[in-house]
Design a protein around this motif. Structure first.
Motif, PDB file in Angstrom:
ATOM      1  N   MET A 121     -24.190  87.186  18.215  1.00  0.00           N
ATOM      2  CA  MET A 121     -22.760  86.500  17.918  1.00  0.00           C
ATOM      3  C   MET A 121     -21.694  87.337  18.255  1.00  0.00           C
ATOM      4  O   MET A 121     -20.684  87.312  17.600  1.00  0.00           O
ATOM      5  CB  MET A 121     -22.915  86.411  16.173  1.00  0.00           C
ATOM      6  N   SER A 122     -21.579  87.820  19.538  1.00  0.00           N
ATOM      7  CA  SER A 122     -20.594  88.600  20.049  1.00  0.00           C
ATOM      8  C   SER A 122     -19.521  87.860  20.694  1.00  0.00           C
ATOM      9  O   SER A 122     -18.550  88.112  21.202  1.00  0.00           O
ATOM     10  CB  SER A 122     -21.111  89.783  21.185  1.00  0.00           C
ATOM     11  N   GLY A 123     -19.849  86.492  20.974  1.00  0.00           N
ATOM     12  CA  GLY A 123     -19.043  85.835  21.578  1.00  0.00           C
ATOM     13  C   GLY A 123     -19.742  84.728  22.664  1.00  0.00           C
ATOM     14  O   GLY A 123     -20.603  85.081  23.410  1.00  0.00           O
ATOM     15  N   GLU A 124     -18.934  83.348  23.004  1.00  0.00           N
ATOM     16  CA  GLU A 124     -19.351  82.589  23.881  1.00  0.00           C
ATOM     17  C   GLU A 124     -18.802  82.496  25.368  1.00  0.00           C
ATOM     18  O   GLU A 124     -19.339  81.741  26.195  1.00  0.00           O
ATOM     19  CB  GLU A 124     -19.666  81.159  23.157  1.00  0.00           C
ATOM     20  N   SER A 125     -17.770  83.282  25.392  1.00  0.00           N
ATOM     21  CA  SER A 125     -16.930  83.181  26.596  1.00  0.00           C
ATOM     22  C   SER A 125     -17.188  84.529  27.396  1.00  0.00           C
ATOM     23  O   SER A 125     -16.988  85.669  26.898  1.00  0.00           O
ATOM     24  CB  SER A 125     -15.489  82.914  26.486  1.00  0.00           C
ATOM     25  N   GLY A 126     -17.831  84.508  28.514  1.00  0.00           N
ATOM     26  CA  GLY A 126     -17.910  85.557  29.420  1.00  0.00           C
ATOM     27  C   GLY A 126     -16.622  85.837  29.897  1.00  0.00           C
ATOM     28  O   GLY A 126     -16.478  87.458  29.933  1.00  0.00           O
ATOM     29  N   GLU A 127     -15.672  85.369  30.088  1.00  0.00           N
ATOM     30  CA  GLU A 127     -14.462  85.734  30.616  1.00  0.00           C
ATOM     31  C   GLU A 127     -13.531  86.575  29.478  1.00  0.00           C
ATOM     32  O   GLU A 127     -13.123  87.569  29.763  1.00  0.00           O
ATOM     33  CB  GLU A 127     -13.472  84.646  30.894  1.00  0.00           C
ATOM     34  N   ALA A 128     -13.706  85.911  28.370  1.00  0.00           N
ATOM     35  CA  ALA A 128     -12.773  86.525  27.023  1.00  0.00           C
ATOM     36  C   ALA A 128     -13.650  87.793  26.693  1.00  0.00           C
ATOM     37  O   ALA A 128     -12.993  88.761  26.420  1.00  0.00           O
ATOM     38  CB  ALA A 128     -12.795  85.482  26.055  1.00  0.00           C
ATOM     39  N   GLY A 129     -14.992  87.622  26.677  1.00  0.00           N
ATOM     40  CA  GLY A 129     -15.530  88.890  26.381  1.00  0.00           C
ATOM     41  C   GLY A 129     -15.339  89.989  27.270  1.00  0.00           C
ATOM     42  O   GLY A 129     -15.486  91.224  26.873  1.00  0.00           O
ATOM     43  N   SER A 130     -15.690  89.768  28.671  1.00  0.00           N
ATOM     44  CA  SER A 130     -15.203  90.790  29.716  1.00  0.00           C
ATOM     45  C   SER A 130     -14.006  91.194  29.546  1.00  0.00           C
ATOM     46  O   SER A 130     -13.932  92.696  29.701  1.00  0.00           O
ATOM     47  CB  SER A 130     -15.618  90.389  31.018  1.00  0.00           C
ATOM     48  N   ILE A 131     -12.858  90.638  29.464  1.00  0.00           N
ATOM     49  CA  ILE A 131     -11.432  91.226  29.154  1.00  0.00           C
ATOM     50  C   ILE A 131     -11.422  92.161  27.991  1.00  0.00           C
ATOM     51  O   ILE A 131     -10.913  93.218  28.075  1.00  0.00           O
ATOM     52  CB  ILE A 131     -10.484  89.954  28.929  1.00  0.00           C
ATOM     53  N   ALA A 132     -11.927  91.439  26.901  1.00  0.00           N
ATOM     54  CA  ALA A 132     -11.999  92.298  25.696  1.00  0.00           C
ATOM     55  C   ALA A 132     -12.701  93.592  25.902  1.00  0.00           C
ATOM     56  O   ALA A 132     -12.355  94.636  25.156  1.00  0.00           O
ATOM     57  CB  ALA A 132     -12.701  91.449  24.417  1.00  0.00           C
ATOM     58  N   LEU A 133     -13.967  93.499  26.423  1.00  0.00           N
ATOM     59  CA  LEU A 133     -14.710  94.650  26.779  1.00  0.00           C
ATOM     60  C   LEU A 133     -14.042  95.749  27.476  1.00  0.00           C
ATOM     61  O   LEU A 133     -14.157  96.991  27.332  1.00  0.00           O
ATOM     62  CB  LEU A 133     -16.279  94.268  27.113  1.00  0.00           C
ATOM     63  N   TRP A 134     -13.262  95.072  28.659  1.00  0.00           N
ATOM     64  CA  TRP A 134     -12.458  96.109  29.304  1.00  0.00           C
ATOM     65  C   TRP A 134     -11.452  97.028  28.704  1.00  0.00           C
ATOM     66  O   TRP A 134     -11.336  98.249  28.972  1.00  0.00           O
ATOM     67  CB  TRP A 134     -11.860  95.312  30.630  1.00  0.00           C
ATOM     68  N   ARG A 135     -10.752  96.136  27.938  1.00  0.00           N
ATOM     69  CA  ARG A 135      -9.536  96.701  27.217  1.00  0.00           C
ATOM     70  C   ARG A 135      -9.991  97.794  26.135  1.00  0.00           C
ATOM     71  O   ARG A 135      -9.502  99.035  26.043  1.00  0.00           O
ATOM     72  CB  ARG A 135      -8.864  95.599  26.375  1.00  0.00           C
ATOM     73  N   VAL A 171     -13.566 100.611  16.980  1.00  0.00           N
ATOM     74  CA  VAL A 171     -13.954 100.341  18.260  1.00  0.00           C
ATOM     75  C   VAL A 171     -14.187  98.542  18.115  1.00  0.00           C
ATOM     76  O   VAL A 171     -13.945  97.668  18.919  1.00  0.00           O
ATOM     77  CB  VAL A 171     -15.068 101.066  18.944  1.00  0.00           C
ATOM     78  N   VAL A 172     -14.994  98.322  17.297  1.00  0.00           N
ATOM     79  CA  VAL A 172     -15.579  96.958  17.006  1.00  0.00           C
ATOM     80  C   VAL A 172     -14.700  96.021  16.817  1.00  0.00           C
ATOM     81  O   VAL A 172     -14.281  94.998  17.127  1.00  0.00           O
ATOM     82  CB  VAL A 172     -17.004  97.015  16.227  1.00  0.00           C
ATOM     83  N   VAL A 173     -13.820  96.425  15.586  1.00  0.00           N
ATOM     84  CA  VAL A 173     -12.586  95.822  15.549  1.00  0.00           C
ATOM     85  C   VAL A 173     -11.600  95.548  16.328  1.00  0.00           C
ATOM     86  O   VAL A 173     -11.157  94.311  16.675  1.00  0.00           O
ATOM     87  CB  VAL A 173     -11.727  96.309  14.098  1.00  0.00           C
ATOM     88  N   PHE A 174     -11.455  96.503  17.248  1.00  0.00           N
ATOM     89  CA  PHE A 174     -10.600  96.130  18.360  1.00  0.00           C
ATOM     90  C   PHE A 174     -10.997  95.380  19.343  1.00  0.00           C
ATOM     91  O   PHE A 174     -10.398  94.313  19.829  1.00  0.00           O
ATOM     92  CB  PHE A 174     -10.253  97.457  19.288  1.00  0.00           C
ATOM     93  N   PHE A 175     -12.417  95.436  19.851  1.00  0.00           N
ATOM     94  CA  PHE A 175     -12.996  94.580  20.456  1.00  0.00           C
ATOM     95  C   PHE A 175     -13.016  93.080  20.133  1.00  0.00           C
ATOM     96  O   PHE A 175     -12.554  91.929  20.666  1.00  0.00           O
ATOM     97  CB  PHE A 175     -14.583  95.020  20.582  1.00  0.00           C
ATOM     98  N   GLU A 176     -13.309  92.765  18.835  1.00  0.00           N
ATOM     99  CA  GLU A 176     -13.435  91.520  18.105  1.00  0.00           C
ATOM    100  C   GLU A 176     -12.075  90.869  18.115  1.00  0.00           C
ATOM    101  O   GLU A 176     -11.891  89.715  18.516  1.00  0.00           O
ATOM    102  CB  GLU A 176     -13.971  91.559  16.858  1.00  0.00           C
ATOM    103  N   SER A 177     -11.017  91.515  17.856  1.00  0.00           N
ATOM    104  CA  SER A 177      -9.591  91.093  17.632  1.00  0.00           C
ATOM    105  C   SER A 177      -9.202  90.696  19.164  1.00  0.00           C
ATOM    106  O   SER A 177      -8.495  89.608  19.315  1.00  0.00           O
ATOM    107  CB  SER A 177      -8.749  92.075  17.100  1.00  0.00           C
ATOM    108  N   ASN A 178      -9.307  91.601  20.047  1.00  0.00           N
ATOM    109  CA  ASN A 178      -8.994  90.994  21.295  1.00  0.00           C
ATOM    110  C   ASN A 178      -9.871  89.971  22.003  1.00  0.00           C
ATOM    111  O   ASN A 178      -9.204  89.051  22.549  1.00  0.00           O
ATOM    112  CB  ASN A 178      -9.148  92.140  22.221  1.00  0.00           C
ATOM    113  N   TYR A 179     -11.146  89.826  21.491  1.00  0.00           N
ATOM    114  CA  TYR A 179     -11.723  88.523  21.931  1.00  0.00           C
ATOM    115  C   TYR A 179     -11.446  87.420  21.350  1.00  0.00           C
ATOM    116  O   TYR A 179     -11.148  86.188  21.922  1.00  0.00           O
ATOM    117  CB  TYR A 179     -13.435  88.562  21.634  1.00  0.00           C
ATOM    118  N   ALA A 180     -10.838  87.583  20.073  1.00  0.00           N
ATOM    119  CA  ALA A 180     -10.566  86.344  19.364  1.00  0.00           C
ATOM    120  C   ALA A 180      -9.063  85.829  20.040  1.00  0.00           C
ATOM    121  O   ALA A 180      -8.828  84.582  20.292  1.00  0.00           O
ATOM    122  CB  ALA A 180     -10.121  86.736  17.939  1.00  0.00           C
TER     123      ALA A 180
END
Length: 347
Positions: free
Chosen positions: A111-125, A331-340
């Protein structure tokens, strides 16, 4: 997209890589890349070749990338190939070495996310803000990171939609994180490379296998695995890196490093994630046309998967100080908020 497996790293292949690197570099600043994706795969033709062309373009051909005709090692060895400078640039999956790169576990969970693009940007940040200066990444300069945007479980016999459906199902998996996930769900993990999935299904060794949708078409598994369970946000994900040896990066001129930096980092991560999104969408369309069965979990299975994620994260937070990340939850809160935020903006 299919990836073959390569022989173990040997002195001969190391020497070949070093000799080739020194020979081609005499004429220009040529960066050698070791890739374990076939030259004809879409990852090579649509992403890696494009990256190489962009490096040449933005540096007016002062810096070029030469993708070697054969990989210098097996997929799990590719981070070390870059760190040691055996190849200048490599790509791969950090969780092939799960204990070494425990800092990255959070992005491969259910349940980390369904968009590769959004997830990749959030992970980079997230990487750029919290992780890039950690000792585990010493020796390399990260050029991009990416996520599939969720991957699924596929079965030969039926759609797995309840907790009971997973009980004692023999399911192929690729790394220790996936093994733990399947065990917590009552399944029997079978460790094997994705390239062996068809053979294992055909011989009755496994009932199902973990893959992103694109791999069902890429590995020719559409007939062997006709049932797919799609979990919202993905049952799991896979994190990829593209890295260059730090010494090699430092040897490039300030002007050219600045130019390459403009097309890498978040920009290249977004492009990589969008590539996976396109591959998955195309594969899904083909499978729908073939009459493939797609199912969604019943509430009890969704609840079980969510609990597995929560338990994973709670333990990861507790272990954070041991692997150098006392602020793991932040770290996880940052990733999830950026993804959203990114996902919402794209709608």
């Amino acid at each position: 997209m299919t990836f073959p497996f390569y022989r173990p790293l040997t002195r001969a292949t190391l020497a070949a890589g070093l000799c080739l690197s020194s020979t081609v570099a005499m004429a220009d600043t040529v960066l050698t890349m070791s890739s374990w994706a076939p030259a004809t795969s879409t990852l090579s033709t649509e992403f890696l070749d494009s990256f190489a062309a962009d490096v040449a373009r933005v540096t007016d051909d002062r810096v070029t990338v030469r993708i070697l005709p054969a990989a210098l090692g097996a997929p799990p060895q590719h981070y070390e190939l870059a760190r040691k400078g055996i190849a200048d640039i490599t790509w791969g999956n950090l969780t092939y070495e799960p204990e070494r790169f425990k800092v990255m576990w959070f992005c491969e969970l259910p349940m980390s996310g369904e968009s590769g693009e959004a997830g990749s940007i959030a992970l980079w940040r997230t990487f750029d803000t919290y992780l890039k200066d950690m000792p585990v990444f010493d020796g390399t300069h990260m050029l991009a990171v990416s996520l599939f945007g969720g991957a699924d479980v596929h079965d030969a016999h039926r759609a797995l939609v309840t907790p009971e459906d997973f009980r004692n199902q023999k399911i192929r998996m690729g790394n220790p994180l996936q093994k733990t996930l399947l065990e917590k769900m009552g399944a029997i993990p079978v460790a094997a490379p994705a390239t062996k999935a068809f053979e294992l299904i055909d011989s009755g060794v496994i009932d199902g296998s973990l893959h992103p949708i694109e791999s069902i078409i890429g590995f020719g598994l559409q007939d062997a695995l006709p049932f797919t369970t799609e979990v919202e946000g993905g049952l799991y994900d896979a994190m990829f890196f593209l890295a260059i040896n730090q010494g090699k990066w430092d040897s490039i001129s300030d002007e050219d490093r600045a130019a390459i930096s403009e097309i890498t980092g978040e920009a290249l991560s977004a492009k990589w994630g969008a590539f996976w999104d396109g591959e998955n969408a195309t594969a899904r369309e083909k499978l729908v046309a073939m009459g493939h069965t797609f199912a969604t979990p019943e509430p009890a299975l969704t609840d079980m998967i969510r609990k597995v994620r929560t338990d994973f994260l709670d333990q990861w937070y507790a272990d954070g100080p041991d692997f150098g990340l006392p602020n793991a939850k932040e770290v996880v809160v940052f990733f999830e908020s950026n993804y959203a935020e990114i996902s919402e903006a794209a709608q």
